[in-house]
Design a protein around this motif. Sequence first.
Motif, PDB file in Angstrom:
ATOM      1  N   GLY A 158      55.867   1.253 -23.746  1.00  0.00           N
ATOM      2  CA  GLY A 158      56.671   1.252 -24.976  1.00  0.00           C
ATOM      3  C   GLY A 158      56.296   0.063 -25.843  1.00  0.00           C
ATOM      4  O   GLY A 158      56.149   0.179 -27.056  1.00  0.00           O
ATOM      5  N   GLY A 159      56.146  -1.087 -25.188  1.00  0.00           N
ATOM      6  CA  GLY A 159      55.755  -2.297 -25.907  1.00  0.00           C
ATOM      7  C   GLY A 159      54.413  -2.123 -26.601  1.00  0.00           C
ATOM      8  O   GLY A 159      54.271  -2.451 -27.774  1.00  0.00           O
ATOM      9  N   ARG A 160      53.456  -1.542 -25.822  1.00  0.00           N
ATOM     10  CA  ARG A 160      52.127  -1.327 -26.425  1.00  0.00           C
ATOM     11  C   ARG A 160      52.203  -0.356 -27.598  1.00  0.00           C
ATOM     12  O   ARG A 160      51.546  -0.538 -28.594  1.00  0.00           O
ATOM     13  N   GLY A 161      53.070   0.686 -27.430  1.00  0.00           N
ATOM     14  CA  GLY A 161      53.247   1.666 -28.501  1.00  0.00           C
ATOM     15  C   GLY A 161      53.768   0.998 -29.764  1.00  0.00           C
ATOM     16  O   GLY A 161      53.274   1.239 -30.860  1.00  0.00           O
ATOM     17  N   ALA A 162      54.767   0.146 -29.534  1.00  0.00           N
ATOM     18  CA  ALA A 162      55.349  -0.552 -30.681  1.00  0.00           C
ATOM     19  C   ALA A 162      54.293  -1.434 -31.334  1.00  0.00           C
ATOM     20  O   ALA A 162      54.200  -1.530 -32.558  1.00  0.00           O
ATOM     21  N   TYR A 163      53.470  -2.052 -30.489  1.00  0.00           N
ATOM     22  CA  TYR A 163      52.439  -2.919 -31.043  1.00  0.00           C
ATOM     23  C   TYR A 163      51.432  -2.118 -31.865  1.00  0.00           C
ATOM     24  O   TYR A 163      51.033  -2.531 -32.952  1.00  0.00           O
ATOM     25  N   ARG A 164      51.074  -0.906 -31.287  1.00  0.00           N
ATOM     26  CA  ARG A 164      50.123  -0.073 -32.022  1.00  0.00           C
ATOM     27  C   ARG A 164      50.665   0.304 -33.405  1.00  0.00           C
ATOM     28  O   ARG A 164      49.945   0.302 -34.384  1.00  0.00           O
ATOM     29  N   LEU A 165      51.960   0.637 -33.431  1.00  0.00           N
ATOM     30  CA  LEU A 165      52.598   0.991 -34.708  1.00  0.00           C
ATOM     31  C   LEU A 165      52.526  -0.181 -35.687  1.00  0.00           C
ATOM     32  O   LEU A 165      52.202  -0.032 -36.862  1.00  0.00           O
ATOM     33  N   PHE A 166      52.844  -1.348 -35.170  1.00  0.00           N
ATOM     34  CA  PHE A 166      52.835  -2.562 -35.982  1.00  0.00           C
ATOM     35  C   PHE A 166      51.435  -2.807 -36.533  1.00  0.00           C
ATOM     36  O   PHE A 166      51.230  -3.066 -37.719  1.00  0.00           O
ATOM     37  N   ASP A 167      50.447  -2.659 -35.594  1.00  0.00           N
ATOM     38  CA  ASP A 167      49.055  -2.874 -35.941  1.00  0.00           C
ATOM     39  C   ASP A 167      48.616  -1.919 -37.045  1.00  0.00           C
ATOM     40  O   ASP A 167      47.945  -2.300 -37.996  1.00  0.00           O
ATOM     41  N   GLN A 168      49.061  -0.672 -36.906  1.00  0.00           N
ATOM     42  CA  GLN A 168      48.685   0.343 -37.880  1.00  0.00           C
ATOM     43  C   GLN A 168      49.311   0.036 -39.244  1.00  0.00           C
ATOM     44  O   GLN A 168      48.662   0.164 -40.277  1.00  0.00           O
ATOM     45  N   ALA A 169      50.582  -0.402 -39.201  1.00  0.00           N
ATOM     46  CA  ALA A 169      51.262  -0.747 -40.456  1.00  0.00           C
ATOM     47  C   ALA A 169      50.536  -1.902 -41.145  1.00  0.00           C
ATOM     48  O   ALA A 169      50.352  -1.899 -42.359  1.00  0.00           O
ATOM     49  N   MET A 170      50.098  -2.879 -40.329  1.00  0.00           N
ATOM     50  CA  MET A 170      49.356  -4.022 -40.873  1.00  0.00           C
ATOM     51  C   MET A 170      48.069  -3.560 -41.546  1.00  0.00           C
ATOM     52  O   MET A 170      47.725  -4.013 -42.636  1.00  0.00           O
ATOM     53  N   ARG A 171      47.358  -2.650 -40.816  1.00  0.00           N
ATOM     54  CA  ARG A 171      46.073  -2.185 -41.358  1.00  0.00           C
ATOM     55  C   ARG A 171      46.275  -1.413 -42.660  1.00  0.00           C
ATOM     56  O   ARG A 171      45.516  -1.573 -43.600  1.00  0.00           O
ATOM     57  N   GLU A 172      47.336  -0.602 -42.697  1.00  0.00           N
ATOM     58  CA  GLU A 172      47.608   0.158 -43.920  1.00  0.00           C
ATOM     59  C   GLU A 172      47.926  -0.772 -45.078  1.00  0.00           C
ATOM     60  O   GLU A 172      47.506  -0.566 -46.207  1.00  0.00           O
TER      61      GLU A 172
END
Length: 274
Positions: free
Chosen positions: A4-18
């Motif tokens: 779950g933590g990694r998932g949240a991080y991936r989401l965060f990472d994606q938002a940053m990239r966008e």
Amino acid sequence: VKSGGRGAYRLFDQAMRERQAMRRLIERDMHLAMEDGQFVMHYQPQIDLASGKLIGVEALVRWRHPERGFISPVEFISVAEESGLIGPLGEWILTRSCLDAAQWGGIKVSVNISPVQFREPAFAAKISRILSETELFPWLLDLEVTEGVLISDTEKVLDIVLLLKKLGIGLSLDDFGTGFSSLRYLQKFPFDKLKIDRSFVRDINSDVKDAAIIRAAISMGRTMGLRINAEGVETEDQMDQLSAMGCDEVQGFFYSRPVPAEDIPALIDTDFPI
Ligand code: C2E
Ligand code: CA
Ligand code: CA
Ligand code: CA
């Protein structure tokens, strides 16, 4: 939990990239936009609470993007600051605002100045040149700065401010109350006007603490010989309360949204409700 933590991080990472991709697009398009005339100035009326008359306007930049429609200055000003484009954009904003104000015969124009712009070499000389090129009387120009302008290199900034004051232009402290050390700056810099942030105005009729802060700001500003402007006035109740507290001027959707330059002349003789 771990995945779950990694998932949240991936989401965060994606938002940053966008977000970064968006900023790159904005930066790329801004160069074109300048040449293509996609930036326009709108002006929000500032109403004198003693007379109910228009006494000035705040200049607010808009970007009409051909594909993405209106882009908010909140999105592109910071990109312009980081990419160095704030230099030419800021100069265009100042020139356009002064040219428009020169047509209004006596209505002041307040222009927002970003910290990066303020620290440009020879900023005061640039202002002086723009005033003579546009034939605007210096007392009809007001510069709005936030604490961000004053926070570092205080002595250097004070020198620039004193040069600007010598030209005869006005200086306003914007977003008052949202920073950390406004009081020290009020004492040190020769401001003419204090603009109370709209976050205090919003609940002025229901929140006794917000009301107390505004009352104190007005009283302090009065003692220091400053004019007090309250921003973000959306209702008659807010206006009545500000008026009763002795606020000098207001701006906000209750009176008018920011409008194109050609709408201003018709407002000059209007009697606004006070
Ligand atoms: P600001 O200087 O605090 O400008 C006031 C903002 O509040 C404007 O948003 C204005 O449209 C909005 N506003 C006015 N009355 C009301 C109201 O009654 N209710 C509400 N909810 N909002 C109201 P805008 O035009 O989107 O500008 C946002 C910020 O972008 C400005 O905040 C300023 O910091 C920056 N900005 C805008 N134009 C310029 C510019 O020409 N140069 C620079 N450097 N910054 C600018
Ligand atoms: Ca402002
Ligand atoms: Ca403000
Ligand atoms: Ca009234």
